[in-house]
Design an enzyme around this catalytic site. Sequence first.
Site, short mmCIF file in Angstrom:
data_model
loop_
_atom_site.label_atom_id
_atom_site.label_comp_id
_atom_site.label_asym_id
_atom_site.label_seq_id
_atom_site.Cartn_x
_atom_site.Cartn_y
_atom_site.Cartn_z
N HIS A 2 0.82 -1.21 0.00
CA HIS A 2 0.00 0.00 0.00
C HIS A 2 0.85 1.26 0.00
O HIS A 2 2.09 1.20 0.03
CB HIS A 2 -0.98 -0.01 1.18
CG HIS A 2 -0.35 -0.05 2.55
ND1 HIS A 2 0.53 0.90 3.01
CD2 HIS A 2 -0.51 -0.93 3.58
CE1 HIS A 2 0.89 0.61 4.26
NE2 HIS A 2 0.28 -0.51 4.62
N CYS A 10 2.73 -4.94 6.57
CA CYS A 10 2.54 -4.64 5.15
C CYS A 10 3.82 -4.07 4.54
O CYS A 10 4.77 -3.73 5.24
CB CYS A 10 1.41 -3.62 4.97
SG CYS A 10 -0.20 -4.19 5.61
#
Length: 398
Positions: free
Chosen positions: A146, A154
């Site tokens: 992201h 992430c």
Amino acid sequence: MFRCAHLPVLALMTATLMGQAVQAASGYPKHEAPIPLATVALMKGKNTSPARPMLIRIYKKEAELEVWKRSTSGRYSRLKTFPICRWSGQLGPKRKEGDRQTPEGFYAVTASQMNPNSKHYLSFDTGFPNAYDRAHGATGSALMVHGTCSSAGCYAMTDTGMSEIYALVREALRGGQKAVQLQAYPFRMTAENLVRHRLDPNIAFWRQLKEGSDRFEATGEELSVSAAAGRYSFRPARSPETEAEVLAYRAMEDDHMAVLLEEGRAAVRTTYADGGQHPSFTALWRRGVSLGEVSRPEALAYAGQERVITPARATRLACLGTGTCASPAHEVKAISRPGMGEQLLPIAPLDGPSMWLKELPSLFTSAPVGGALMSVTHDQPMILGAQQIVPARLAMQR
């Protein structure tokens, strides 16, 4: 060296983060922003296009995300490398919800995993847990690639980086690709890195990842991956000639690791307070450039600390002539001056293997530097600079 190597990257990233980069044409929502024209031109030079299949390779330690595109030849080639602004946890796979680990392994990104409304600008789900993860009882969800520079399991790419990556994935899926393969590794899967981390608790898992990485390096083809009996399994190439290339490449890597082990390379374990960041972003931050929200910035001071588990062995030496030779333990730290009529020579170049491997006589041959091949017995020492040690199969190709 650092400033020179990253100067173009720093200039571009500084402009981008300060709002000076060229923005996408007005009227496009963020998830429909076009691929930059420079990237499209780069594709054309590599005989590919936005609609052709792509795959992603991620390297944690180096904090880099690579985009590869399939050309008209049917093989993949690297298109671009994006620096990762933030990843969290340690080297090694994700095991349970809340451990802050970013995933490692082989995943698939489909259209349903694309999120144009992400709170982190844009994102897509990595596909964790896959069949291998589930077979090992791993838990966790919503592990993304992201935007922004904040991570809790992430890979955070910044909004600008993610805008381009998202567009590349979007166009490949619209071009007919059912799923974009994502290969996530702890580091570049070289023989040197596997030998260096051979005593890490994750080494058995990493050897499986290397098997897949080697297969891709040898063929340039997307991996056909499954999980069987608790480990990754890779389908052989359709072509016998291509599969022979894979086996030859893997044997060459095994040979290389055997040489490095015999040399006595150090074994280390690399640790992190909580993940890492690409050096280009660290340099920007030190220059006062805002990276926006950065997760646990204090942890970056302790990123990538190496603890030596087994020190490297000293160079082994051979004694020619008469007189007292080096220590029988071959662990030479200091060498006294040779006696009368005694000559002390390294068995091999200092940057090469430390001795002939008698237990592996078929793997290596020797060749004069820049000349024709010459046969040498395995008990015969090499004069410094006179010969190169190379895998036999490579020597035969000269």
